[in-house]
Scaffold this motif. Structure first.
Motif, PDB file in Angstrom:
ATOM      1  N   ALA A   1      10.672  37.061  77.717  1.00 12.22           N
ATOM      2  CA  ALA A   1      12.084  36.702  77.852  1.00 12.22           C
ATOM      3  C   ALA A   1      12.253  35.211  77.626  1.00 12.22           C
ATOM      4  N   CYS A   2      13.435  34.857  77.110  1.00 19.50           N
ATOM      5  CA  CYS A   2      13.773  33.446  76.923  1.00 19.50           C
ATOM      6  C   CYS A   2      14.226  32.877  78.257  1.00 19.50           C
ATOM      7  N   ILE A   3      13.615  31.776  78.677  1.00 18.57           N
ATOM      8  CA  ILE A   3      13.971  31.165  79.956  1.00 18.57           C
ATOM      9  C   ILE A   3      14.782  29.877  79.771  1.00 18.57           C
ATOM     10  N   GLN A   4      14.855  29.374  78.535  1.00 15.99           N
ATOM     11  CA  GLN A   4      15.639  28.160  78.304  1.00 15.99           C
ATOM     12  C   GLN A   4      15.942  28.041  76.814  1.00 15.99           C
ATOM     13  N   THR A   5      17.172  27.623  76.522  1.00 15.47           N
ATOM     14  CA  THR A   5      17.600  27.369  75.138  1.00 15.47           C
ATOM     15  C   THR A   5      18.124  25.939  75.035  1.00 15.47           C
ATOM     16  N   ILE A   6      17.609  25.226  74.049  1.00 21.85           N
ATOM     17  CA  ILE A   6      18.012  23.834  73.822  1.00 21.85           C
ATOM     18  C   ILE A   6      18.730  23.760  72.478  1.00 21.85           C
ATOM     19  N   GLU A   7      19.970  23.273  72.508  1.00 19.44           N
ATOM     20  CA  GLU A   7      20.720  23.064  71.266  1.00 19.44           C
ATOM     21  C   GLU A   7      20.234  21.763  70.619  1.00 19.44           C
ATOM     22  N   VAL A   8      19.746  21.854  69.369  1.00 23.65           N
ATOM     23  CA  VAL A   8      19.078  20.708  68.753  1.00 23.65           C
ATOM     24  C   VAL A   8      19.875  20.091  67.601  1.00 23.65           C
ATOM     25  N   LEU A   9      21.097  20.547  67.363  1.00 10.45           N
ATOM     26  CA  LEU A   9      22.064  19.877  66.479  1.00 10.45           C
ATOM     27  C   LEU A   9      21.780  19.986  64.995  1.00 10.45           C
ATOM     28  N   SER A  10      20.580  20.420  64.601  1.00  8.53           N
ATOM     29  CA  SER A  10      20.272  20.498  63.173  1.00  8.53           C
ATOM     30  C   SER A  10      19.182  21.540  62.955  1.00  8.53           C
ATOM     31  N   PHE A  11      19.040  21.965  61.694  1.00  7.64           N
ATOM     32  CA  PHE A  11      17.992  22.906  61.283  1.00  7.64           C
ATOM     33  C   PHE A  11      16.635  22.386  61.766  1.00  7.64           C
ATOM     34  N   CYS A  12      15.946  23.188  62.571  1.00  7.61           N
ATOM     35  CA  CYS A  12      14.647  22.773  63.131  1.00  7.61           C
ATOM     36  C   CYS A  12      13.531  23.259  62.213  1.00  7.61           C
ATOM     37  N   SER A  13      12.702  22.327  61.731  1.00 10.35           N
ATOM     38  CA  SER A  13      11.626  22.680  60.805  1.00 10.35           C
ATOM     39  C   SER A  13      10.279  22.856  61.495  1.00 10.35           C
ATOM     40  N   ASP A  14      10.048  22.174  62.628  1.00  9.68           N
ATOM     41  CA  ASP A  14       8.759  22.291  63.322  1.00  9.68           C
ATOM     42  C   ASP A  14       8.907  21.782  64.751  1.00  9.68           C
TER      43      ASP A  14
ATOM     44  N   SER B   1      11.816  19.143  78.691  1.00  8.59           N
ATOM     45  CA  SER B   1      11.985  20.595  78.830  1.00  8.59           C
ATOM     46  C   SER B   1      12.492  20.985  80.210  1.00  8.59           C
ATOM     47  N   ARG B   2      12.338  20.108  81.194  1.00  8.56           N
ATOM     48  CA  ARG B   2      12.822  20.465  82.528  1.00  8.56           C
ATOM     49  C   ARG B   2      14.342  20.393  82.609  1.00  8.56           C
ATOM     50  N   ALA B   3      14.923  19.400  81.949  1.00  2.76           N
ATOM     51  CA  ALA B   3      16.374  19.252  81.999  1.00  2.76           C
ATOM     52  C   ALA B   3      17.055  19.704  80.714  1.00  2.76           C
ATOM     53  N   GLY B   4      16.264  19.916  79.646  1.00  7.40           N
ATOM     54  CA  GLY B   4      16.852  20.336  78.374  1.00  7.40           C
ATOM     55  C   GLY B   4      17.665  19.248  77.711  1.00  7.40           C
TER      56      GLY B   4
ATOM     57  N   GLU C   1      24.750  24.798  87.649  1.00  6.42           N
ATOM     58  CA  GLU C   1      23.882  25.896  88.092  1.00  6.42           C
ATOM     59  C   GLU C   1      22.468  25.729  87.547  1.00  6.42           C
ATOM     60  N   LYS C   2      22.377  25.217  86.317  1.00  6.95           N
ATOM     61  CA  LYS C   2      21.057  25.005  85.726  1.00  6.95           C
ATOM     62  C   LYS C   2      20.286  23.943  86.504  1.00  6.95           C
ATOM     63  N   LEU C   3      20.986  22.857  86.870  1.00  8.97           N
ATOM     64  CA  LEU C   3      20.332  21.827  87.674  1.00  8.97           C
ATOM     65  C   LEU C   3      19.927  22.375  89.036  1.00  8.97           C
ATOM     66  N   ARG C   4      20.803  23.174  89.606  1.00  5.68           N
ATOM     67  CA  ARG C   4      20.469  23.768  90.904  1.00  5.68           C
ATOM     68  C   ARG C   4      19.267  24.682  90.795  1.00  5.68           C
ATOM     69  N   SER C   5      19.243  25.486  89.733  1.00  3.65           N
ATOM     70  CA  SER C   5      18.107  26.396  89.566  1.00  3.65           C
ATOM     71  C   SER C   5      16.814  25.633  89.339  1.00  3.65           C
ATOM     72  N   SER C   6      16.888  24.541  88.536  1.00  3.28           N
ATOM     73  CA  SER C   6      15.678  23.751  88.317  1.00  3.28           C
ATOM     74  C   SER C   6      15.216  23.086  89.608  1.00  3.28           C
ATOM     75  N   GLU C   7      16.194  22.610  90.410  1.00  5.86           N
ATOM     76  CA  GLU C   7      15.814  22.015  91.690  1.00  5.86           C
ATOM     77  C   GLU C   7      15.184  23.054  92.609  1.00  5.86           C
ATOM     78  N   ILE C   8      15.784  24.239  92.652  1.00  5.29           N
ATOM     79  CA  ILE C   8      15.225  25.300  93.501  1.00  5.29           C
ATOM     80  C   ILE C   8      13.827  25.674  93.026  1.00  5.29           C
ATOM     81  N   LEU C   9      13.676  25.773  91.695  1.00  4.47           N
ATOM     82  CA  LEU C   9      12.362  26.125  91.150  1.00  4.47           C
ATOM     83  C   LEU C   9      11.336  25.046  91.468  1.00  4.47           C
ATOM     84  N   ASP C  10      11.738  23.780  91.310  1.00  2.00           N
ATOM     85  CA  ASP C  10      10.811  22.697  91.659  1.00  2.00           C
ATOM     86  C   ASP C  10      10.468  22.720  93.139  1.00  2.00           C
ATOM     87  N   ASN C  11      11.472  22.981  93.971  1.00  2.00           N
ATOM     88  CA  ASN C  11      11.202  23.045  95.411  1.00  2.00           C
ATOM     89  C   ASN C  11      10.266  24.193  95.768  1.00  2.00           C
TER      90      ASN C  11
END
Length: 587
Positions: free
Chosen positions: A421-434, A456-459, A164-174
């Motif tokens: 509002a948050c439009i995208q969340t990326i799991e980064v696997l570790s404590f993010c410092s910057d 950021s487009r595909a996360g 669904e995320k890929l579909r939404s990104s494709e729709i948004l790009d279109n």
């Protein structure tokens, strides 16, 4: 005589021998009496039993045999009595041993009984524990089955979410693609129209203007301004020199002058106005100056200071501290003057960012949020909440309508400022410092000693750069070609973004990264690097040589947490954990 004497001697010897013999006999009798008296009853009983048994044997023998009773001699009786006494004594000893054995046996029986009771208790407990183990194993099997089913559901939902995320990104790009193309075409047409009109106007003004030239001396007399529009032509002449060498527009030299104008103005297939050639964007630093001394010091906050940042105007800076406020400072005559305070955070400030216009501020906070202010307002216009732990960094994206935040909850979030509002969340696997970012690229630093690059487009993570220490900060070069990182191994790393395997390490004797949030920065022209050390000194390196350019000591009482360089290149500000801010310059 002799015979009589010998006889007397023999008699005396016999007497003496009889004397000691009698003495021995007396002693033996006494011992017999004393020892026999103790067991007299037993011996008599034994003798009686023995006599009875003998009598019974004799009677039986007499009955069975001839019936004659044998007679016993006195020696036989004496030896029999002696043997009987010895046997009686042995019987007593054996009885005593039997009693001791019986006592020991009783004790052993008692212990055996106790052990058997304890063993029965343990057996019952063992059976109970076995039943509990069986119950726990049954529950574990049930939980494992539930976990497997939930894991399968989660995987299915994750797969569906990604689709669904890929579909939404494709729709948004279109949706956005055609609009962006139309906007680019319209902007191109408008720009071309404006430039053509401006060029036509300049040509008319240049053709209608008379310039007196002395051909022999080559001197040009300054023209007299004939109209208010002459300012534009004067700027044109200052930037490009005299356009015409003829006093009349009909002179053949005007053709070559116009051709030169076109050659100097051509950029691809478009023509720029003279004002665009003279225009230098606000805040662009041509050459940064290395500071040499401290010109002003102030205790800027009530508690330690965590962040500092200059605005694009270079005469305004902001500091954020553990006291939960952001303070604005103006640079006047080499001093820092307080211009106001921005409230609204519930906990300490971790990072500060000005937008390119210098009129808005974005800050990250320990209260799990990022806050957005306008400088004319003391309270935040937008508060971005959604992280589960402290927010360590907040940056404006290439499009100023979006914001990127990094957090200790191991996520990077992209926000829409208009909707908060948050439009995208990326799991980064570790404590993010910057974090730092461009239009479609997000770069994050982590405590697991890695720098990660995200689309950021595909996360998705496109690249990882490992380092030797926990990464505390990131900064992009003004031309976005190099990335600076600071880590707890006391090394600054410069990564070429065009060839990420090319790295340069910057070290210095005495430099030590003082905390997990120590910030290192580029100078505004990208020629120098600056960072604060745990020893209270500011270290500045030359990028081209890789050597330490300057060390600025003795002004801080504690570890320096952050530094900032004004976009004009004139000033550097350093802040520390003891609430002090120091303004440095070479003036």
């Amino acid at each position: 005589m002799i015979m009589a004497a010998s006889q007397r001697a023999r008699n005396s010897e016999l007497k003496q021998s009889e004397t000691w013999k009698r003495h021995i006999i007396r002693q033996l009798k006494y011992r017999n009496r004393t020892q026999t008296s103790v067991f007299q009853d037993l011996i008599e009983s034994y003798h009686s039993l023995l006599e009875k048994s003998k009598q019974r044997a004799l009677i039986t023998k007499g009955i069975l045999g001839s019936g004659s009773r044998p007679s016993l001699s006195e020696d036989s009786l004496t030896s029999l009595k002696t043997t009987t006494g010895e046997l009686a004594y042995q019987v007593v000893e054996l009885q005593q041993r039997i009693q001791l054995k019986e006592v020991t046996l009783d004790e052993q029986h008692t212990k055996l009984y106790e052990v058997q009771n304890h063993l029965s208790v343990l057996a019952s407990e063992h059976s109970v524990l076995q039943e509990r183990v069986a119950e726990v194993q049954t529950r574990n099997r049930l939980l494992k089955q539930e976990y497997d089913s939930l894991l399968e559901q989660h995987q299915n939902m994750e797969r569906t979410y990604r689709q669904e995320k890929l579909r939404s990104s494709e729709i948004l790009d279109n949706m956005i693609g055609p609009k962006q193309q139309a906007a680019v075409r319209m902007n191109h047409r408008n720009e071309k129209r404006v430039r053509e009109a401006s060029l036509h106007k300049e040509l008319q003004m240049a053709a209608s203007k008379n310039v007196n030239i002395n051909e022999e001396s080559g001197k040009v007399s300054p023209p007299k301004p004939s109209s208010p529009k002459s300012d534009s032509s004067q700027r044109l002449e200052r930037s490009h020199g005299p356009l015409f060498r003829s006093a009349s527009a009909t002179s053949p030299r005007i053709i070559s002058s116009i051709r030169g104008l076109f050659e100097r103005k051509m950029r691809g297939k478009s023509v720029c106005r003279s004002e665009e050639d003279l225009y230098i964007p606000l805040g662009v630093c041509l050459v940064a100056r290395v500071p040499t001394k401290a010109i002003f010091t102030v205790d800027a906050h009530e508690l330690g200071i965590n962040a500092v940042r200059f605005s694009t105007s270079s005469n305004l800076l902001a500091t954020g501290g553990t006291d939960r406020v952001i303070k604005l400072w103006g640079i006047e005559a080499g001093t820092l003057q307080n211009r106001g305070t921005l409230d609204g955070s519930n906990e300490g400030i971790t990072s500060i960012e000005f937008d390119p216009t210098g009129t808005r501020i974005l800050a990250a906070s320990y209260d799990k949020s990022a806050l957005f202010w306008r400088l004319e307002d003391s309270v935040p216009k937008v508060t971005l909440t959604g992280h589960s732990r402290k927010v360590t960094a907040a940056r404006f994206k290439y499009s100023q309508r979006q914001v990127v935040t990094g957090s200790a909850d191991r996520t990077v979030k992209i926000w829409d400022l208009q909707r908060a509002a948050c439009i995208q969340t990326i799991e980064v696997l570790s404590f993010c410092s910057d974090v730092v970012c461009s239009e479609y690229l997000i770069i994050s630093s982590h405590y697991d000693r890695k720098i990660r690059f995200w689309d950021s487009r595909a996360g998705t993570c496109t690249q990882e750069v490992p380092l030797q220490g926990r990464v505390t900060s990131l900064d992009l070069c003004p031309n976005h070609r190099q990335l600076l990182s600071c880590s707890r191994d006391d090394i600054l790393q410069l990564v070429d973004l065009r060839k990420s395997n090319d790295r340069v390490a910057f070290r210095a004797e005495g430099f030590k990264c003082g905390s997990d949030s120590t910030k290192a920065i580029f100078s505004p022209d990208g020629s120098f690097l600056a960072a604060g050390s745990a020893d209270g000194a500011v270290y500045i390196w030359n990028v081209s040589t890789g050597n330490l350019e300057k060390r600025l000591p003795d002004m801080h009482r504690a570890s320096i947490s952050a530094v900032a360089w004004s976009l004009s290149g004139e000033y550097v500000v350093s802040v520390d954990k003891s609430r002090r801010a120091v303004l440095w310059s070479d003036i």
